[in-house]
Scaffold this motif. Structure first.
Motif, PDB file in Angstrom:
ATOM      1  N   ALA A 184     -23.478  40.053 -14.005  1.00  0.00           N
ATOM      2  CA  ALA A 184     -24.026  41.358 -12.956  1.00  0.00           C
ATOM      3  C   ALA A 184     -24.249  42.852 -14.023  1.00  0.00           C
ATOM      4  N   ILE A 200     -20.479  36.426 -13.549  1.00  0.00           N
ATOM      5  CA  ILE A 200     -21.401  36.075 -12.108  1.00  0.00           C
ATOM      6  C   ILE A 200     -21.521  34.713 -11.969  1.00  0.00           C
ATOM      7  N   TYR A 202     -22.811  31.673 -10.099  1.00  0.00           N
ATOM      8  CA  TYR A 202     -23.732  31.109  -8.680  1.00  0.00           C
ATOM      9  C   TYR A 202     -23.861  29.682  -8.309  1.00  0.00           C
ATOM     10  N   THR A 218     -26.558  31.824  -3.940  1.00  0.00           N
ATOM     11  CA  THR A 218     -25.754  32.837  -4.015  1.00  0.00           C
ATOM     12  C   THR A 218     -24.716  33.250  -4.736  1.00  0.00           C
ATOM     13  N   TYR A 219     -24.465  33.888  -4.338  1.00  0.00           N
ATOM     14  CA  TYR A 219     -23.003  34.427  -5.767  1.00  0.00           C
ATOM     15  C   TYR A 219     -22.186  33.866  -5.534  1.00  0.00           C
TER      16      TYR A 219
END
Length: 276
Positions: A184, A200, A202, A218-219
């Motif tokens: 990120a 991050i 995912y 999605t994260y």
């Protein structure tokens, strides 16, 4: 052109609001709204030209030259070596904006200009609407600026760090849904940076051959989103590290005219979070 001299903080190109106020009795009105608009017009032959509009008055020009230890400033009205005009004062004050200081390092390029043409073959000067961005061209990165302190080179030989084993992750056989990790990122040079870069997790869908991620799902922001995925010990450990990074990634930004003590605390907090 007569210039007024303002000293920088020692060993920097930083002008503080406190120094500016020591050399001038001009101040913003404490009551009422006093609009000030500035725009950086040009940077040529080491001279930064700024347009200044005070309230409904016509625009005047302020001229700034950055030396090794002091700022030279003049304007199109009445600034001279013994007097700093309203336009010059408010131009500098507006450059500081939310902060109590302004770093002129980006405009310190002594000897980098052609005196006849006013241009520089070493610099990129990119003009946007009301701003100027100055930097050295890629092939000239690392050019030495006179007066800039060079880093101390230690005679001690630093032992090279050993390579960290990477996780060799095998695609699951039963499902096409996998856990991945990405950065990120953010632009830390912007005036207001929301956060420092952090890792991050995912989830994504593999292709039929299970060789690469076909699409992003999605994260992963909490453990509940991983209930359908069996994590290895390494993955679980890395996910926990990601969540910890997210907690300290937020940047504490300065408030309007915040006092020096609180600014120092925020800088220390940001530095501690950036280099844990």
């Amino acid at each position: 052109m007569n210039f007024f001299h303002l000293p920088f903080t020692p060993n920097t190109r930083i002008l503080t609001e406190n120094t500016l106020n020591q050399y001038s009795e001009i101040r913003k009105p404490k009551r009422g709204y006093f609009p000030i608009k500035i725009r950086k017009i040009s940077f040529s032959n080491e001279l930064l030209v700024i347009g200044v509009i005070l309230d409904k008055e016509p625009e005047e020009l302020v001229y700034i030259k950055v030396n090794t230890s002091e700022l030279l400033i003049s304007c199109s009205v009445d600034t001279h070596e013994n007097y700093l005009s309203r336009y010059a004062y408010f131009a500098l004050n507006q450059l500081m904006y939310y902060h109590t200081e302004y770093d002129f390092e980006d405009y310190y390029w002594p000897g980098f200009f052609d005196q006849e043409t006013g241009g520089s073959k070493y610099l990129m000067i990119h003009k946007s609407k009301d701003n100027l961005h100055v930097s050295s061209k890629v092939r000239y990165k690392g050019l030495y600026k006179p007066g800039k302190q060079l880093p101390i080179v230690s005679a001690n030989i630093v032992e090279l760090r050993k390579a960290v084993p990477s996780i060799q992750e095998e695609p699951p056989r039963e499902t096409h849904k996998v856990l991945g990790f990405c950065l990120a990122d953010n632009n830390n040079e912007r005036f207001r940076t929301n956060h420092y870069p952090f890792l991050i997790p995912y989830t994504g869908i593999l292709n039929k051959a299970k060789t690469e991620v076909r699409s992003f799902t999605t994260y992963v922001l909490n453990e509940m989103q991983l209930s359908e995925i069996d994590l290895s010990d390494e993955q679980q450990n890395l996910v926990e590290i990601c969540f910890d990074m997210k907690k300290i990634a937020l940047v504490a930004n300065p408030e309007y005219k915040e006092d020096a003590h609180k600014l120092s605390e925020k800088r220390k907090q940001n530095q501690n979070n950036f280099i844990p």
